[in-house]
Design a protein around this motif. Structure first.
Motif, PDB file in Angstrom:
ATOM      1  N   GLU A  51      40.609  30.797  38.096  1.00 47.84           N
ATOM      2  CA  GLU A  51      40.427  31.909  39.049  1.00 47.84           C
ATOM      3  C   GLU A  51      39.695  31.484  40.317  1.00 47.84           C
ATOM      4  O   GLU A  51      39.582  32.259  41.263  1.00 47.84           O
TER       5      GLU A  51
ATOM      6  N   GLU B 150      45.563  35.819  39.644  1.00 45.68           N
ATOM      7  CA  GLU B 150      45.984  37.150  40.144  1.00 45.68           C
ATOM      8  C   GLU B 150      47.413  37.105  40.674  1.00 45.68           C
ATOM      9  O   GLU B 150      48.151  38.085  40.644  1.00 45.68           O
TER      10      GLU B 150
ATOM     11  N   GLN C 194      38.565  31.053  33.709  1.00 50.39           N
ATOM     12  CA  GLN C 194      37.650  31.347  34.825  1.00 50.39           C
ATOM     13  C   GLN C 194      37.730  30.269  35.907  1.00 50.39           C
ATOM     14  O   GLN C 194      37.678  30.561  37.092  1.00 50.39           O
TER      15      GLN C 194
ATOM     16  N   ASN D 177      43.599  34.571  44.123  1.00 55.78           N
ATOM     17  CA  ASN D 177      43.641  33.343  43.319  1.00 55.78           C
ATOM     18  C   ASN D 177      44.943  33.236  42.525  1.00 55.78           C
ATOM     19  O   ASN D 177      45.703  34.193  42.399  1.00 55.78           O
TER      20      ASN D 177
END
Lengths: 176, 263
Positions: A29, A43, A26, A40
């Motif tokens: 990200e 991705e 997380q 990010n």
């Protein structure tokens, strides 16, 4: 403990079950490529693996372009982000598997398009000049477009012109 | 049957020396052609080519960095020390990349094209080779290199068959640079070892492939080569044209004044 099998997939789509690993993913990200601030690095498919043991975290990142000037910047951002809750963080730069534009996730492609940047295509772009013609315009979706310049404002972009809506636009070059 | 080497640690001492020799040739060619490309930033004849040469220079320098990093893993100096601290005779680049372009855009274009064809063939050979870390790296770099080749393939026929003047400028560039391009394939003591270990093709084989690829495109561009041209050798053993000394004087100036300077 390792997330190798789970996270090898492009864009880290499958999420590790451990809470500690999930927290690390997380935090990754929250980091964006400064040249493409809308998506990010997870991705983008730049994180190949995250491994943890009792005390250490190892993040394997893979560069989009070998000469990308943002590479050291992003590497440092990763170190800073994960160091917020981990003591010992190592960031490796790896080339296996190599980054390719196929690793950019579907939601990220939509964000690129909304940003005005035509997302990479599935075809064998780069095979010849013809392969870079008729790239769909991110503004009006027309394929009546022409290649203006193979190179653009950043290493990953080329410049095109839409003959339909009469706008120039940039394309995220297909790399694989 | 050639054994695959999963890491750089799997190299025995003589093969490791051969790989170091190879990496220096690849890295030095890439950083110097990158430096030459960067000399067009702000000066190219049209804006698109200013961007193209600057972008390709950035790619080539990035590729050079990955080779220097691998050299560092093999015990050689770190990339900055290696590039900014090395003496002229320690460089291994071919004369093709060392020559000053003197703001001659046709020569820069032809030089870049000759280099890119060679570099693509080398990366292709490395990608199929037995040294896994280098094969992985080569596959990555190939995916970027194809755009450089595309750039060359676009301009060679366009200018070779453009106006009388553009044709003549391109033909002069080919005449001047072809012997230096052949010099890229100067054989070194590493050839046999790299070939036997399945890491990299022999230079004479690469040269054959390069000649075939380039001849085809030159033909389609109405440009001729002098079949009797003899290669300009020396770069691989540290013998360089004065142009490289001038380039290094500029590139290494700050480091020589203060090696500990922070950027």
């Amino acid at each position: 403990m390792s997330s190798t099998d789970e996270s090898k997939k492009a864009g880290g789509k499958s999420r590790p079950r451990s809470k500690r690993l999930r927290t690390i993913w997380q935090s990754l990200e929250t980091i964006t490529d400064p040249e493409i601030p809308v998506i990010n690095i997870v991705e983008m498919g730049m994180i190949n693996d995250v491994r943890i043991d009792d005390e250490h975290v190892t993040v394997d990142m893979t560069p989009t372009f070998a000469g990308c000037p943002a590479l050291d910047f992003i590497r440092n951002e990763i170190r800073v982000a994960v160091s917020a809750f981990e003591k010992d963080v190592k960031v490796n730069v790896v080339f296996d598997p190599p980054w390719s534009t196929d690793r950019i996730t579907e939601p990220a492609r939509k964000k690129l398009k909304a940003f005005g940047l035509a997302p990479p295509t599935a075809g064998d772009c780069g095979a010849g000049q013809e392969s870079m013609e008729n790239i769909p315009c991110p503004l009006c979706d027309s394929t009546n477009t022409s290649l203006e310049s193979i190179f653009g404002p950043t290493l990953c972009r080329s410049i095109h012109y839409c003959n339909e809506c009469l706008q120039s636009f940039e394309f995220f070059k297909t790399v694989r | 049957m050639i054994a695959t080497m999963e890491t750089l640690n799997d190299l025995d001492a003589p093969t490791k020396s051969a790989v170091i020799d190879l990496l220096y040739r690849l890295a030095d060619d890439a950083i110097i052609i990158g430096h030459r490309g960067s000399e067009w930033t702000g000066f190219a004849p049209i804006l698109e080519e200013d961007i193209a040469f600057s972008s390709m220079a950035q790619d080539d320098m990035g590729h050079a960095l990955t080779f220097y990093q691998m050299l560092h893993e093999l015990g050689e100096p770190d990339p900055d020390t290696n590039v900014f601290g090395r003496k002229l005779e320690q460089w291994k680049c071919a004369s093709l990349v060392s020559l000053c372009s003197k703001r001659d855009w046709a020569k820069s274009l032809v030089r870049k094209y000759f280099y890119d064809v060679a570099e693509s063939l080398r990366l292709e050979s490395l990608a199929q080779g037995s040294l896994v870390p280098l094969a992985q790296l080569a596959r990555k770099l190939s995916s970027e290199k194809k755009y450089h080749l595309m750039h060359g393939h676009m301009w060679m026929p366009r200018l070779g068959q453009g106006t009388d003047e553009s044709h003549q400028l391109m033909q002069d560039a080919v005449d001047t640079l072809y012997p230096h391009a052949l010099g890229m394939f100067e054989s070194t003591g590493a050839d046999d070892l790299l070939d036997q270990a399945g890491i990299f093709l022999r230079e004479d084989e690469l040269r054959k492939r390069w000649v075939a690829a380039v001849d085809k495109v030159l033909g389609e561009s109405s440009l001729k080569i002098n079949a009797k041209a003899s290669p300009v050798y020396g770069g691989r053993s540290g013998k360089h044209p004065d142009d490289l000394a001038t380039l290094l004087d500029g590139m290494q100036l700050v480091y020589k004044l203060d090696p500990s300077a922070k950027w």
